[in-house]
Write an enzyme that holds these catalytic residues in place. Structure first.
Site, PDB file in Angstrom:
ATOM      1  CB  CYS A   1      36.010  -9.481  -3.213  1.00  0.00           C
ATOM      2  SG  CYS A   1      36.033 -10.770  -1.848  1.00  0.00           S
TER       3      CYS A   1
ATOM      4  CG  HIS B   1      36.651  -7.014   0.341  1.00  0.00           C
ATOM      5  ND1 HIS B   1      35.604  -7.804  -0.384  1.00  0.00           N
ATOM      6  CD2 HIS B   1      37.146  -5.860  -0.241  1.00  0.00           C
ATOM      7  CE1 HIS B   1      35.423  -6.917  -1.461  1.00  0.00           C
ATOM      8  NE2 HIS B   1      36.266  -5.697  -1.458  1.00  0.00           N
TER       9      HIS B   1
ATOM     10  CG  HIS C   1      36.372  -3.423  -4.246  1.00  0.00           C
ATOM     11  ND1 HIS C   1      35.675  -3.654  -3.102  1.00  0.00           N
ATOM     12  CD2 HIS C   1      36.328  -1.942  -4.560  1.00  0.00           C
ATOM     13  CE1 HIS C   1      35.178  -2.542  -2.804  1.00  0.00           C
ATOM     14  NE2 HIS C   1      35.569  -1.469  -3.488  1.00  0.00           N
TER      15      HIS C   1
END
Length: 108
Positions: A18, A69, A81
């Site tokens: 990510c 994240h 993402h």
């Protein structure tokens, strides 16, 4: 979109995690960010959900609120993402998880 998730990766075509995905996208536009979502959250300007613009970052956390994240807002209530090893790089609604912070990196 559709490319693989690779833990620790920073390559948009062969795999990224990510924060590596976000780092690599911003690098294409001459912006340097660290390779860690918690560290990326300390860059730019904190904004509210109502101020989100394409290119802004949305951070998500664990049950204690620790950021784990990051996703890139693409407009229309959606983010792109590097999700996980199964899904790879994908698009979701921005609130598919509960966001803990919104950040604008790019200035007008």
């Amino acid at each position: 979109l559709g490319n693989p998730y690779v833990w620790g990766g920073t390559r948009l075509t062969t795999g990224a995690d990510c924060s590596g995905f976000v780092l690599s996208v911003y690098k294409k536009f001459g912006v340097s960010l660290p390779h860690h979502s918690g560290s990326q959250a300390n860059y730019g300007t904190k904004i509210s959900a109502g101020d989100l613009q394409p290119g802004d970052l949305i951070f998500y956390g664990n049950s204690r609120g620790t950021i784990n994240h990051v996703a890139l807002y693409i407009g229309g209530g959606q983010v792109i993402h590097a999700s996980d090893e199964i899904s790879g790089i994908k698009i979701n609604n921005y609130n598919y998880r509960t966001p803990v912070k919104y950040v604008s990196i790019l200035q007008d």
